[in-house]
Design an enzyme around this catalytic site. Structure first.
Site, PDB file in Angstrom:
ATOM      1  CD  GLU A  71      69.853  42.467   1.267  1.00  0.00           C
ATOM      2  OE1 GLU A  71      69.069  43.339   1.106  1.00  0.00           O
ATOM      3  OE2 GLU A  71      70.736  42.789   2.247  1.00  0.00           O
ATOM      4  CB  THR A 123      71.162  45.616   5.969  1.00  0.00           C
ATOM      5  OG1 THR A 123      70.439  44.923   4.782  1.00  0.00           O
ATOM      6  CG2 THR A 123      71.952  44.417   6.454  1.00  0.00           C
ATOM      7  CG  ASP A 131      68.207  41.897   5.673  1.00  0.00           C
ATOM      8  OD1 ASP A 131      67.255  41.470   4.959  1.00  0.00           O
ATOM      9  OD2 ASP A 131      69.268  42.608   4.866  1.00  0.00           O
ATOM     10  CG  HIS A 132      65.731  44.715   4.737  1.00  0.00           C
ATOM     11  ND1 HIS A 132      65.656  44.704   3.168  1.00  0.00           N
ATOM     12  CD2 HIS A 132      67.135  45.030   4.713  1.00  0.00           C
ATOM     13  CE1 HIS A 132      66.552  45.006   2.510  1.00  0.00           C
ATOM     14  NE2 HIS A 132      67.403  44.959   3.529  1.00  0.00           N
ATOM     15  CG  HIS A 192      70.725  44.475  -1.920  1.00  0.00           C
ATOM     16  ND1 HIS A 192      70.226  45.563  -2.732  1.00  0.00           N
ATOM     17  CD2 HIS A 192      71.043  44.944  -0.817  1.00  0.00           C
ATOM     18  CE1 HIS A 192      70.290  46.650  -1.978  1.00  0.00           C
ATOM     19  NE2 HIS A 192      70.627  46.191  -0.750  1.00  0.00           N
TER      20      HIS A 192
END
Length: 624
Positions: free
Chosen positions: A251, A295, A469-470, A410
């Site tokens: 994440e 995600t 993921d990003h 996150h």
């Protein structure tokens, strides 16, 4: 006469002017819109006017005090649209689209993420409404009825202003209204409200595409994909045949943290060691290619080798499409497929989309025993998530294809003191400061996961794929990022910051190395499938095997930026990759058509649900 007219319509006029000025101030203060010359500044200033006139014209249908109430209500709605975009932009560095509005099932899980994005001074956007309400009550202002013809003239004037606006904007950016993917460009040139109206039209058009689509539309796409197919590297094809597959979605982890430190302490000691392991292939030039779906977009890329949509999340907007995803294709090889994520099953519409992708099982929040002390921010801490997930792995039939989605790192990157392995960084940007501590925590949790699998005897017969993921740190934090990295964050550097870690770890392989090839998440599926010994020649995909000796160094991002071996193209500018200096656009031109075509073809597949017309077993279009 003019004085009398102004007196009769003063509330509407004052409200319109204030809304116009509020829009411009939000552009300047809350949005990072790059203005290059005086003409662009003029366009930015005038672009709210046409939509403000249009919005206020609706109040003219009423008279008396009802008109004043309607005016205030319209002002509130318009101001709230500005407010919502401000808050959304602070994290996503992007603007709200129609599909995003239908992702309301995510809202209940956002919690501290939203509250940390709302500032007290945001309320200033609504102060004028209160002041005007008091003014109307004190002055007892009445509004006369207006004829339909005159109201029509007001609407016509808003249209004329819009046409003039677009005409000037076209001199700066030709074919402006063909660039639906470039939301910043649209906001900058036609304004927030006009952009949302334009977006609604685009989304309506997209909805109609499925109904009108037929099998003939996939023919050109099939020809392109087959011509672009890259043969797998025979040395790597089948290198993990029959093995279990464990994918770990890291994440918000970006690649700049690898081999970096805070206060003399490594941010990712385990990932640093893993990339130097003889069984690991590490890809330092690997880019996330996600859009507004974050995600969920990375999952879509991973399982389908298709690009996410220019707006919204495919998981929401097209979850009922027919896909030919990895889980479905691996069923022929006897694989059991599962997702593991200690979050609400409906978040990102996963419970619906995973069925469409062909997964056998989704281990969601209800499959985990989440105690208060084991949870923070968005949910279960990664350490405990992995601990309990090992038990889920034990009950799966082998071989299995699994994806683990972490949570702790996150936004807003909060962590309890006892879980901190390194101190927060010290800058004026709390988000960036905290980011390093949560990345470090996730790194440690992944290490513990690997150790658990080794202890349980589940490590040797597994291939591991770890990927970011990003992005975690958006462009809104460029000042702090520039301070940490010791360089100015230019558009070139910002694009390079979209690199995310990617590791393929095959225990016992012994031939691991650093792979410098340029690639992205769209390349994961063919790479994994070929490692498992399954050919992808008959499938529709836009990625290519990262190990293939034939592959081009190429990755296109969802905003149209792309990266090659020697160049980076972003923001309509070509950069030399080694120096970061601007070069002639001709250096990037050979790849411009490829970037545009792949995004367009992928969009057509999703919007038209075109895979329902294609048979992946034969690699041909189905007979209608």
């Amino acid at each position: 006469m003019l004085k009398n007219t102004l007196s009769k319509y003063q509330i509407i006029i004052i409200t319109g002017v204030l809304l116009w000025l509020k829009s411009y101030l939000v552009y300047k203060i809350s949005f990072d819109l790059k203005i290059e010359n005086a003409v662009q500044e003029i366009i930015l200033f005038i672009n709210p006017l046409s939509s403000v006139v249009f919005i206020m014209a609706f109040a003219l249908f009423f008279s008396g005090r009802t008109r004043n109430i309607a005016t205030l209500l319209l002002n509130f709605i318009a101001s709230f649209i500005l407010f919502a975009n401000m808050v959304y932009y602070r994290f996503f560095n992007d603007f709200i689209t129609i599909p995003v509005l239908f992702q309301t099932s995510n809202m209940g899980d956002l919690g501290s993420s939203i509250t940390s994005l709302i500032y007290p001074y945001d309320l200033l956007l609504f102060v004028d409404i209160i002041v005007l309400a008091i003014y109307m009550k004190v002055r007892k202002i009445e509004a006369p009825k207006l004829s339909s013809k005159k109201i029509g003239l007001v609407f016509a004037s808003s249209l004329i202003i819009f046409i003039v606006n677009v005409g000037i904007a076209e001199t700066e950016r030709p074919q402006l209204l063909t660039r639906s993917f470039d939301r910043e460009m649209l906001i900058k040139n036609i304004g927030t409200y006009n952009y949302h109206a334009y977006d609604a039209i685009i989304q309506s058009k997209a909805k109609a595409q499925r109904a009108l689509a037929d099998g003939s539309e996939i023919a050109d796409i099939e020809n392109y994909v087959k011509a672009d197919y890259k043969e797998p590297n025979p040395e790597m094809f089948g290198a993990a045949k029959g093995k279990n597959v464990v994918m770990v979605s890291l994440e918000s982890v970006q690649n700049f943290v690898i081999d970096n430190e805070v206060e003399g302490k490594e941010i990712t000691p385990f990932l640093n060691d893993l990339k130097n392991d003889e069984d690991t292939y590490y890809f330092p030039n690997f880019y996330h290619q996600t859009g507004q779906g974050k995600t969920s977009d990375s999952e879509f890329l991973l399982d389908n080798s298709l690009y996410p949509l220019p707006s919204g999340a495919v998981f929401f907007t097209h979850s009922q499409n027919e896909y030919q995803a990895t889980p479905e294709l691996l069923k022929d090889n006897g694989y059991y497929t599962a997702n593991l994520h200690a979050n609400n099953k409906s978040f990102w519409n996963r419970d619906i989309m995973y069925k469409s992708l062909g997964y056998d099982r989704f281990y969601s929040l209800t499959d985990y025993d989440v105690k208060p002390e084991q949870s923070i921010g968005w949910g279960m801490k990664d350490e405990f998530f992995f601990q309990q997930s090992v038990d889920h792995l034990k009950e799966m039939p082998e071989p299995y294809y699994t994806k683990f989605i972490t949570l702790t790192n996150h936004f807003p990157f909060t962590l309890e003191e006892e879980d901190e392995f390194i101190p927060e960084w010290t800058s004026n940007d709390g988000t960036v400061n905290r980011y390093f501590t949560t990345v470090r925590y996730t790194d440690e949790a992944v290490k513990m996961f690997f150790d658990s699998l080794k202890n349980e005897g589940m490590y040797e017969d597994t291939v591991f794929v770890l990927y970011g993921d990003h992005y975690g740190i958006s462009e809104n934090h460029n000042k702090a990022m520039g301070e940490y990295l010791g360089k100015e964050i230019t558009p070139f550097e910002s694009t390079q910051l979209q690199r995310v870690p990617m590791y393929i770890h095959i225990p016992g392989n012994g031939n691991g190395k650093v792979m410098d090839t340029v690639g992205g998440q769209v390349d994961l599926r063919p790479t994994i499938m070929h490692l498992l010994g399954k050919d992808t020649k008959n499938t529709i995909q836009f990625g290519s095997d990262l190990f293939s000796k034939e592959r081009q160094d190429f990755a296109v991002l969802r905003d149209g930026s792309f990266i090659t071996k020697d160049h980076v193209y972003t923001d309509n500018t070509c950069y030399d990759k080694e120096s970061g200096e601007k070069v002639e656009k001709t250096a990037c031109e050979p790849y411009m058509e490829k970037a545009k075509k792949e995004l367009d073809y992928s969009d057509r597949i999703v919007y038209g649900d075109l895979l329902r017309f294609f048979d992946p077993k034969t690699g041909t279009i189905k007979d209608e």
